[in-house]
Each structure stands twice: as C-alpha cells, then as structure tokens.
Enzyme design. Structure first.
Site, short mmCIF file in Angstrom:
data_model
loop_
_atom_site.label_atom_id
_atom_site.label_comp_id
_atom_site.label_asym_id
_atom_site.label_seq_id
_atom_site.Cartn_x
_atom_site.Cartn_y
_atom_site.Cartn_z
N ARG A 155 6.95 -2.59 -9.31
CA ARG A 155 5.77 -2.73 -8.48
C ARG A 155 5.71 -1.69 -7.36
O ARG A 155 4.63 -1.22 -6.98
CB ARG A 155 5.78 -4.14 -7.90
CG ARG A 155 4.55 -4.49 -7.13
CD ARG A 155 4.45 -6.00 -7.01
NE ARG A 155 3.42 -6.35 -6.06
CZ ARG A 155 3.67 -6.90 -4.87
NH1 ARG A 155 4.90 -7.14 -4.51
NH2 ARG A 155 2.67 -7.18 -4.07
N HIS B 259 2.49 0.59 -6.60
CA HIS B 259 1.85 0.66 -5.28
C HIS B 259 1.83 2.09 -4.76
O HIS B 259 0.88 2.52 -4.12
CB HIS B 259 2.59 -0.22 -4.27
CG HIS B 259 2.13 -1.63 -4.28
ND1 HIS B 259 1.74 -2.30 -3.15
CD2 HIS B 259 2.00 -2.51 -5.29
CE1 HIS B 259 1.39 -3.54 -3.47
NE2 HIS B 259 1.54 -3.69 -4.76
N ASN C 52 2.12 -5.75 1.79
CA ASN C 52 3.58 -5.61 1.95
C ASN C 52 4.27 -6.96 2.04
O ASN C 52 5.49 -7.04 1.95
CB ASN C 52 3.91 -4.79 3.21
CG ASN C 52 3.81 -5.61 4.48
OD1 ASN C 52 3.33 -6.73 4.47
ND2 ASN C 52 4.27 -5.05 5.57
N HIS D 151 3.52 -8.05 -16.03
CA HIS D 151 3.72 -9.39 -15.46
C HIS D 151 4.65 -10.24 -16.33
O HIS D 151 4.90 -11.40 -16.01
CB HIS D 151 2.36 -10.10 -15.31
CG HIS D 151 1.56 -9.59 -14.16
ND1 HIS D 151 0.23 -9.87 -13.98
CD2 HIS D 151 1.90 -8.80 -13.11
CE1 HIS D 151 -0.20 -9.29 -12.87
NE2 HIS D 151 0.79 -8.62 -12.33
C1 LIG Z 1 4.33 -6.20 6.93
O1 LIG Z 1 3.25 -5.86 7.79
C2 LIG Z 1 3.19 -6.65 8.96
C3 LIG Z 1 1.95 -6.22 9.71
O2 LIG Z 1 0.81 -6.36 8.93
C4 LIG Z 1 4.45 -6.44 9.78
O3 LIG Z 1 4.42 -7.25 10.93
C5 LIG Z 1 5.68 -6.78 8.94
O4 LIG Z 1 6.86 -6.48 9.65
C6 LIG Z 1 5.67 -6.00 7.63
N1 LIG Z 1 6.76 -6.46 6.79
C7 LIG Z 1 7.59 -5.62 6.16
C8 LIG Z 1 8.62 -6.26 5.30
O5 LIG Z 1 7.52 -4.41 6.29
#
Ligand SMILES: *[C@@H]1O[C@H](CO)[C@@H](O)[C@H](O)[C@H]1NC(C)=O
Ligand SMILES: *[C@@H]1O[C@H](CO)[C@@H](O)[C@H](O)[C@H]1NC(C)=O
Ligand SMILES: *[C@@H]1O[C@H](CO)[C@@H](O)[C@H](O)[C@H]1NC(C)=O
Ligand SMILES: *[C@@H]1O[C@H](CO)[C@@H](O)[C@H](O)[C@H]1NC(C)=O
Ligand SMILES: *[C@@H]1O[C@H](CO)[C@@H](O)[C@H](O)[C@H]1NC(C)=O
Length: 354
Positions: free
Chosen positions: A92, A96, A124, A221
């Site tokens: 994945r 992405h 994410n 999948h």
């Molecule tokens: C994913 O994005 C959010 C903000 O949208 C952030 O706070 C978070 O740390 C991010 N998580 C990762 C695993 O990067």
C-alpha cells in the site's frame, strides 16, 4: 466521513503476537515464489523492455549497488517473519506513493515547519511501514551511499512483500529519483473506499491506469486487514441518516451480521481480515468474496457494477491463480511507472530531502 483510501490493508505493531508464522511457512513461501518466478519468465522478458521506455531499467543498480535486490529481499523476509500483516502495508505504501506526484518517494517525507506532508494527511491514519523503510535505507546507505533512491526501495519492497505472501513476482525496473515535494492535500487523488465505480475508473484513468488495472489491483485486497472505521458507514449509517438498520443493502446479510458483531459504531481500534481465512496469502479468494457480496469496502462491492470489472471478478472467482498473477504483475509494473523522475536527487534519509 473518513478520507481513507484504496489498498486499505495496514499493519499494527500489536499484530506481532496474533500473526506469528513459522519458519516452515516462510520456506514454503520461498519455494512458491521460485515456482512463480519460473512461470513468469516469459513475462519478464516482454515487460522488461517495455519498462525501459519509461527511462527506468531492470538491473539499473547492477554495477553501482549489485546487492540491492538481495538486501531488500532479506529485510522484507525478516520483517514479515515477525509481522506477516506488514505485507499489505508495504504494498500500500508504494501505491500511495505512485498515486500522488508519481512514484517519487513523496509519501515518505516528513512535514516541516512550513509544510504539511502527505504522510500527515487523513489517509495516514492507516499507513504503516515507515520505520521499516528507514531501516532498509540505512542499510543500503552503508552498502552504497547516495545510490539507491527511496522511490525504488518502495517499488522493490512492494514486489517482495507480494512474493513472500505466495503471490507473483515481476521484474522491477529501477532508476527512479526522489522528489522534493510532498503536500498533504494532494492525497485527495487517492481513491477513497467509499468511491463509486465511476469515480474509481476516472481516478485510475487520471494516472494512466485502465479499468482492467483497477479490478486487477483491487485484487491486492487478498492480503491485509482493515480498520472497522473504514467501512462502518456500510454497517450503520449508509444513507447518512443513522436510522436503525441503515446498512448497505448490497452487503450479504450473514456477512453484515458478522461484521456488525465485530465492529461497533464509532470504534476506532478494531480491525478485520479483508479476506477472512486467507488474508496472509496472495490468491484469487478476494474475487470469490466480491462475487458473494462480501467485499469489505464499497469500492470492492461496486466492481460488480461495470461490465469489464464484473466479468473479471466473476471469471477469476475460484479460477486458477496464474491468470490473475500475470495480470497483477503487469498492472504493478504500469503503476510503478507513474510520473517517475529520472533526474533529481537520491535522498540520504527517506524522510527528509538532502
Ligand atoms: C497523521 O496525521 C495527523 C495529522 O493529520 C498527525 O497528527 C499524525 O501524527 C499523523 N500520524 C502519523 C503516523 O504520521
Ligand atoms: C521523520 O518523522 C519520524 C516520525 O515522526 C521520525 O521518527 C523521524 O526521525 C523523522 N525523520 C527525520 C530525518 O527527522
Ligand atoms: C493545498 O496546499 C497548498 C500548499 O500547501 C495550497 O497552496 C493549496 O491552496 C491547497 N489546495 C487546496 C485545494 O486546499
Ligand atoms: C459517484 O460519486 C461522485 C463523487 O462522489 C458523484 O459526483 C457521482 O454523481 C457519483 N456517480 C454515480 C453514478 O453515482
Ligand atoms: C452518519 O453519516 C453522516 C453523513 O456522513 C454524518 O454526518 C453523521 O455524523 C453520521 N452519524 C453517525 C452516528 O455516525
């Protein structure tokens, strides 16, 4: 509504205990892979030359970093031995990466004070494997500094993750350079799991991928697990009115009941196997599930609504793997060619530009 995305399988660290697999299973995976690579030898030659037209070539590092493929294979093998469900997550990550700004490693860049990167966009929430990629990169930097791009590592790792799940193999053309830009809001280009068939087709077309590529890559999948929140609307709130029994009428009734018993409304942590019973094995059982209206996502279900995708699903449900494997290999090669950069930098660390 969660902005989630296609190839939604992911990896959690907790899964280490649940998903232990034995050395024997790994050895079996190895010999299956060998058989698959023999079976695909003809395909290798035909697609190898095609890929070279995109400016990439198979064996690009054969003099500059001859052990790159062996090192990547070894690292993926080791990681999947501890956590087999990481396979879907690694596949994945490459997807992405390629769908946003092309296969340029932009998914790996960290946000900075001035910029929110793709990694920190909503999709994410279910992306995993960044630490693993950093580890592989660090080892390759010791072996041949500034030579192997992060974008190429993603492509090689994705291939090996599929091979080690008993799936097909394919020659990965390399020579991609790493991009300098990663912008969170561009992840809107990733097809969400709630998408209807026309949206899926047009999102794939905008990346140069055909309707066939859509149904073939959806077959990915067959491995992985999904958070309940990625499809809970189909169980409880399909029309958005949250009335009692507001479920997706296309979802098979017994499966609906089963999913409801596992996934409670607004549950942020629970996950299910996308291909129950065979979620660690790359096979055609995904198409069987979709045929029985047991695909987890709306974007799986709608493959029955277009004649090309429906015919593919129906004819591959329960069919031998070899056709699907060849198709999957070709579609992955096509995907790996999206928007590649053939000049630019090779990052020292995948999470920051040099
Ligand atoms: C994913 O994005 C959010 C903000 O949208 C952030 O706070 C978070 O740390 C991010 N998580 C990762 C695993 O990067
Ligand atoms: C990028 O972010 C991750 C997670 O926040 C962190 O572990 C890593 O060290 C960062 N990379 C660099 C080069 O700072
Ligand atoms: C996306 O972000 C960029 C900069 O980060 C900004 O210039 C642009 O307006 C944003 N686009 C949308 C649709 O929000
Ligand atoms: C598919 O979804 C898009 C975006 O949500 C919407 O604009 C379009 O009308 C939908 N098409 C069909 C046939 O339902
Ligand atoms: C149901 O879906 C609608 C539209 O997506 C959303 O606004 C609402 O908050 C959801 N309700 C529940 C209980 O999840």
């Amino acid at each position: 509504m969660f902005l989630n995305n296609f190839l939604h399988g992911f990896f959690t660290d907790q899964s280490k205990n649940t998903f232990q697999i034995s050395e024997q299973q790994m050895a079996a995976a190895g010999s299956m892979a060998l058989l698959a690579s023999l079976a695909l030898a003809v395909l290798v030659w035909s697609v190898g030359s095609e890929a070279a037209q995109g400016g990439l070539s198979v064996g690009y590092y054969s003099t500059s970093c001859p052990n790159v493929e062996a090192i990547v294979r070894e690292e993926v093998t080791r990681a999947l031995r501890l956590a087999p469900s990481l396979a879907a997550a690694l596949l994945r990550l490459h997807f992405h990466d390629c769908f946003v700004r092309g296969c340029d490693g932009s998914i790996l860049l960290n946000s900075t004070k001035r910029n929110v990167a793709e990694k920190d966009a909503k999709p994410n929430l279910t992306l995993r494997g960044f630490g693993f990629i950093d580890r592989v990169k660090a080892r390759l930097e010791r072996e041949c500094p500034y030579v192997v791009s992060c974008a190429d590592i993603l492509a090689l790792v994705a291939r090996d993750a599929v091979v080690l799940s008993n799936g097909p193999t394919w020659p990965v053309a390399t020579g991609r350079k790493d991009g300098l830009v990663s912008i969170a809001n561009e992840t809107i280009q990733l097809p969400p799991p709630t998408a209807n068939i026309s949206t899926l087709i047009s999102m794939f077309a905008s990346k140069g991928l055909s309707v066939k590529d859509l149904v073939v890559l959806s077959g990915g999948h067959t491995i992985g697990i999904s958070h309940c929140f990625s499809f809970n609307d189909r169980l409880y709130n399909y029309t958005g009115k949250a009335t009692p029994n507001d479920d997706d009428p296309t979802l098979e009734r017994h499966y609906l009941a089963k999913l409801r018993s596992i996934c409670k409304p607004n549950d942020p942590t629970t996950f299910v196997e996308m291909d129950p019973g065979s979620f660690r094995t790359f096979d055609t059982s995904y198409y069987k599930l979709v045929t029985k209206r047991r695909g987890v996502f709306h974007s799986d279900e709608v493959l029955l609504e277009n004649s090309v995708t429906r015919d593919y699903v129906l004819s591959h449900a329960g069919a031998s793997e070899s056709d699907f494997f060849e198709d999957f290999a070709s579609s992955m090669i096509k995907m790996g060619d999206i928007g590649v950069l053939t000049s630019g930098e090779v990052r020292k660390k995948c999470s920051v530009i040099n």
